[in-house]
Every structure is written in C-alpha cells, then in structure tokens.
Design a protein around this motif. Structure first.
Motif, PDB file in Angstrom:
ATOM      1  N   ALA A 196      -2.446  -6.679  -8.736  1.00 56.07           N
ATOM      2  CA  ALA A 196      -2.925  -5.850  -8.044  1.00 56.07           C
ATOM      3  C   ALA A 196      -4.584  -5.830  -7.171  1.00 56.07           C
ATOM      4  O   ALA A 196      -4.320  -4.487  -6.622  1.00 56.07           O
ATOM      5  CB  ALA A 196      -2.285  -4.893  -8.964  1.00 56.07           C
ATOM      6  N   ALA A 197      -4.871  -5.927  -8.224  1.00 60.45           N
ATOM      7  CA  ALA A 197      -6.359  -5.556  -7.919  1.00 60.45           C
ATOM      8  C   ALA A 197      -6.757  -6.122  -6.268  1.00 60.45           C
ATOM      9  O   ALA A 197      -7.543  -6.121  -5.035  1.00 60.45           O
ATOM     10  CB  ALA A 197      -7.398  -6.668  -8.342  1.00 60.45           C
ATOM     11  N   ILE A 198      -6.422  -7.091  -6.197  1.00 59.06           N
ATOM     12  CA  ILE A 198      -6.369  -8.413  -4.800  1.00 59.06           C
ATOM     13  C   ILE A 198      -5.772  -7.275  -3.676  1.00 59.06           C
ATOM     14  O   ILE A 198      -6.274  -6.679  -2.807  1.00 59.06           O
ATOM     15  CB  ILE A 198      -5.481  -9.463  -4.458  1.00 59.06           C
ATOM     16  N   TYR A 199      -4.076  -6.462  -3.710  1.00 58.35           N
ATOM     17  CA  TYR A 199      -3.846  -5.524  -2.449  1.00 58.35           C
ATOM     18  C   TYR A 199      -4.458  -4.448  -2.748  1.00 58.35           C
ATOM     19  O   TYR A 199      -3.949  -4.439  -1.291  1.00 58.35           O
ATOM     20  CB  TYR A 199      -2.264  -5.165  -3.981  1.00 58.35           C
ATOM     21  N   LEU A 200      -5.324  -3.997  -3.681  1.00 62.29           N
ATOM     22  CA  LEU A 200      -5.589  -2.803  -3.898  1.00 62.29           C
ATOM     23  C   LEU A 200      -6.918  -3.262  -2.263  1.00 62.29           C
ATOM     24  O   LEU A 200      -7.854  -1.804  -1.984  1.00 62.29           O
ATOM     25  CB  LEU A 200      -5.678  -2.174  -5.095  1.00 62.29           C
ATOM     26  N   THR A 201      -7.600  -4.162  -2.467  1.00 59.63           N
ATOM     27  CA  THR A 201      -8.669  -4.437  -2.406  1.00 59.63           C
ATOM     28  C   THR A 201      -8.965  -4.323  -0.756  1.00 59.63           C
ATOM     29  O   THR A 201      -9.174  -3.875   0.182  1.00 59.63           O
ATOM     30  CB  THR A 201      -9.608  -5.048  -3.304  1.00 59.63           C
ATOM     31  N   LEU A 202      -8.105  -5.586  -0.600  1.00 58.15           N
ATOM     32  CA  LEU A 202      -7.570  -5.546   0.731  1.00 58.15           C
ATOM     33  C   LEU A 202      -6.637  -4.537   1.805  1.00 58.15           C
ATOM     34  O   LEU A 202      -7.619  -4.106   2.366  1.00 58.15           O
ATOM     35  CB  LEU A 202      -6.337  -6.882   1.345  1.00 58.15           C
ATOM     36  N   SER A 203      -6.440  -3.584   1.276  1.00 60.23           N
ATOM     37  CA  SER A 203      -6.148  -2.206   1.981  1.00 60.23           C
ATOM     38  C   SER A 203      -7.008  -1.453   1.797  1.00 60.23           C
ATOM     39  O   SER A 203      -7.357  -0.995   2.798  1.00 60.23           O
ATOM     40  CB  SER A 203      -5.078  -1.585   0.758  1.00 60.23           C
ATOM     41  N   ARG A 204      -8.143  -1.022   0.633  1.00 60.77           N
ATOM     42  CA  ARG A 204      -9.359  -0.386   1.239  1.00 60.77           C
ATOM     43  C   ARG A 204     -10.739  -1.159   2.697  1.00 60.77           C
ATOM     44  O   ARG A 204     -11.032  -0.507   2.624  1.00 60.77           O
ATOM     45  CB  ARG A 204     -10.470  -0.824  -0.709  1.00 60.77           C
ATOM     46  N   ILE A 205     -10.273  -2.366   2.064  1.00 59.25           N
ATOM     47  CA  ILE A 205     -11.242  -3.126   3.373  1.00 59.25           C
ATOM     48  C   ILE A 205     -10.306  -2.369   4.777  1.00 59.25           C
ATOM     49  O   ILE A 205     -11.582  -2.851   5.793  1.00 59.25           O
ATOM     50  CB  ILE A 205     -10.959  -4.869   3.395  1.00 59.25           C
ATOM     51  N   VAL A 206      -9.136  -3.095   4.570  1.00 58.21           N
ATOM     52  CA  VAL A 206      -9.110  -1.952   5.979  1.00 58.21           C
ATOM     53  C   VAL A 206      -9.051  -0.724   6.619  1.00 58.21           C
ATOM     54  O   VAL A 206      -9.658  -0.824   7.580  1.00 58.21           O
ATOM     55  CB  VAL A 206      -7.232  -1.887   6.080  1.00 58.21           C
ATOM     56  N   VAL A 207      -9.000   0.137   5.215  1.00 56.30           N
ATOM     57  CA  VAL A 207      -9.680   1.538   5.075  1.00 56.30           C
ATOM     58  C   VAL A 207     -11.258   1.111   5.861  1.00 56.30           C
ATOM     59  O   VAL A 207     -11.476   2.298   6.774  1.00 56.30           O
ATOM     60  CB  VAL A 207      -9.712   2.968   4.456  1.00 56.30           C
TER      61      VAL A 207
ATOM     62  N   ILE B 284      -7.302  -2.186  13.158  1.00 56.52           N
ATOM     63  CA  ILE B 284      -7.205  -3.158  13.072  1.00 56.52           C
ATOM     64  C   ILE B 284      -6.231  -4.425  12.296  1.00 56.52           C
ATOM     65  O   ILE B 284      -6.513  -5.122  12.087  1.00 56.52           O
ATOM     66  CB  ILE B 284      -8.426  -3.555  12.477  1.00 56.52           C
ATOM     67  N   SER B 285      -5.500  -3.555  11.627  1.00 56.35           N
ATOM     68  CA  SER B 285      -4.415  -4.600  11.358  1.00 56.35           C
ATOM     69  C   SER B 285      -3.081  -3.466  12.343  1.00 56.35           C
ATOM     70  O   SER B 285      -2.616  -2.418  11.752  1.00 56.35           O
ATOM     71  CB  SER B 285      -4.330  -4.300   9.717  1.00 56.35           C
ATOM     72  N   ASP B 286      -1.500  -4.342  11.866  1.00 59.09           N
ATOM     73  CA  ASP B 286      -0.785  -3.739  12.219  1.00 59.09           C
ATOM     74  C   ASP B 286       0.120  -3.046  11.525  1.00 59.09           C
ATOM     75  O   ASP B 286       1.111  -2.213  11.433  1.00 59.09           O
ATOM     76  CB  ASP B 286      -0.125  -5.633  12.212  1.00 59.09           C
ATOM     77  N   PHE B 287      -0.240  -3.286  10.399  1.00 62.47           N
ATOM     78  CA  PHE B 287       0.110  -2.539   8.519  1.00 62.47           C
ATOM     79  C   PHE B 287      -1.230  -1.369   8.424  1.00 62.47           C
ATOM     80  O   PHE B 287      -2.197  -1.806   8.379  1.00 62.47           O
ATOM     81  CB  PHE B 287       0.005  -3.141   7.607  1.00 62.47           C
ATOM     82  N   LYS B 288      -0.044  -0.367   7.676  1.00 61.84           N
ATOM     83  CA  LYS B 288      -1.378   0.763   7.135  1.00 61.84           C
ATOM     84  C   LYS B 288      -2.472   0.448   5.976  1.00 61.84           C
ATOM     85  O   LYS B 288      -1.768  -0.491   5.138  1.00 61.84           O
ATOM     86  CB  LYS B 288      -0.735   2.321   7.496  1.00 61.84           C
ATOM     87  N   PRO B 289      -3.354   1.209   5.088  1.00 63.49           N
ATOM     88  CA  PRO B 289      -3.856   0.353   3.927  1.00 63.49           C
ATOM     89  C   PRO B 289      -2.575   0.543   3.083  1.00 63.49           C
ATOM     90  O   PRO B 289      -2.487   0.408   1.771  1.00 63.49           O
ATOM     91  CB  PRO B 289      -4.964   1.337   4.374  1.00 63.49           C
ATOM     92  N   ARG B 290      -2.036   1.866   3.471  1.00 63.87           N
ATOM     93  CA  ARG B 290      -1.382   2.313   2.214  1.00 63.87           C
ATOM     94  C   ARG B 290       0.405   1.760   2.709  1.00 63.87           C
ATOM     95  O   ARG B 290       0.899   1.559   1.284  1.00 63.87           O
ATOM     96  CB  ARG B 290      -0.668   3.491   2.851  1.00 63.87           C
ATOM     97  N   THR B 291       0.716   1.008   3.665  1.00 67.44           N
ATOM     98  CA  THR B 291       1.308  -0.060   3.501  1.00 67.44           C
ATOM     99  C   THR B 291       1.872  -1.146   2.565  1.00 67.44           C
ATOM    100  O   THR B 291       2.592  -1.423   1.672  1.00 67.44           O
ATOM    101  CB  THR B 291       1.812  -0.715   5.127  1.00 67.44           C
TER     102      THR B 291
END
Length: 193
Positions: A28-39, A45-52
């Motif tokens: 879960a920490a890995i998933y959340l951290t990657l979404s924060r990096i995209v923000v 810069i990502s095909d997916f929104k951080p929330r996705t």
C-alpha cells in the motif's frame, strides 16, 4: 515469558496469519507513494491520474489482505481432525497471496508503461522506479514462497525448513524495507522532503 508457544494456532491472531498479512502495508505504501510522485511532477506525465493508482491498487491490496486474514482463522479454528476445513482455510490464504502477487505484477507493469519519457529521465523519478521495482519484486518473491509453503499446509516440508524461511520470508521483507527506507534517506540528502 518464553513459557508460551509463539507458534500456537489461536484464532485470528495466530503467528502464521500475522506473518502472512505483514507485507500488505508495504505494498500500500508503494502504491500511495507512486501516486504522490505523479502529483509532485505533473499529472500529465502519466497515462493515469494519481487517484487511479489509489482507486485501483488499494482495493486490490485490501482484497488480498481480507482473503489472507480470513483464511487463517478458518484453518486454525477447524475441529481437530477436520482436514477439509483446515485445507479450505489454507486455500483461502493462498488465494489472497496469489491475488497479491497478481496485483503487484500488474502494478509493476502499469508503473513502467504509464509514464512519459521525460519523467523517466528525471533523476528522482528514475530512482523511485528502481526502488519501487526492487521492493515490489522482493514482496512478490516472498509471496510466491508463502504460496508454495502453504500449499503443503502449516506443517509441510517448507514450513519446517528454517533456512528457506529465513531467506525467502524474513530477508525479502527486510530488504524491501531497507530499500524503501534507504530511498527516503537519499531523498533527504537530495533535499526532497
């Protein structure tokens, strides 16, 4: 204090269940951290929104966690001699572990293919992809080992093999923790808070 057997099967808080579900928070920490990096960099810069990332992979993680946590009590509270009920619980745990492996592999693929080349060239992001990739791989190796171990049940050959347990269970998770923690320390050295 050592009078009590720490390996005694005693319902939900059994040693095997706690051990099995432990890596879920790391995933879960890995998933959340990657979404924060995209923000931080730019959502474009990502095909997916951080929330996705969060909406997709946190529920995957929760499903894996529920299956693993539900299987333990099913297996450990079965009547003595009721091998069918014990096997059902073990199979539910294995299903949760397998679900975790599949979701981590999908995440790994998504992470590699959904970001732009410009972002991948950024030093911080490139380093984060490597660290998340290594930590994810270590968790996958550990989860695959647990699937193989539990396939024989709690008293199987792999469950009693201390060397493979120490290398493929404890060491994999420790290395994943060191990779993620070390990365945070490096970020602080780069001035990233």
């Amino acid at each position: 204090m050592l009078n009590n057997n720490p390996f005694k099967l005693d319902g939900f808080l059994t040693y095997p269940v706690r051990l099995t579900i432990a890596p879920a928070p790391f995933a879960a920490a890995i998933y959340l951290t990657l979404s924060r990096i995209v923000v931080v960099y730019d959502e474009n810069i990502s095909d997916f929104k951080p929330r996705t990332y969060i909406i997709t992979f946190i529920p995957f993680n929760v499903i894996a966690l529920i299956l693993q946590a539900a299987g333990g009590p099913m297996a450990s509270t079965a009547e003595p001699g009721d091998q069918e009920a014990t096997d059902l619980g073990v199979n539910v745990i294995i299903a949760g572990l397998a679900w975790q492996v599949v979701s981590l592999c999908i995440f790994q693929q998504w992470q590699r293919t959904s970001t732009s080349g410009a972002l991948r060239s950024a030093r911080y992001f490139r380093a984060s992809l490597w660290v998340f990739g290594i930590a994810t791989l270590l968790i996958v190796v550990r989860s695959v080992y647990r699937c193989a171990e539990l396939r024989e049940g709690f008293q199987g050959h792999l469950a009693d093999d201390e060397a493979s347990f120490m290398v493929l269970e404890a060491t994999m998770i420790a290395l994943a923790v060191f990779a993620l923690t070390g990365f945070i320390m490096v970020l602080r050295g780069w001035g990233v808070e």
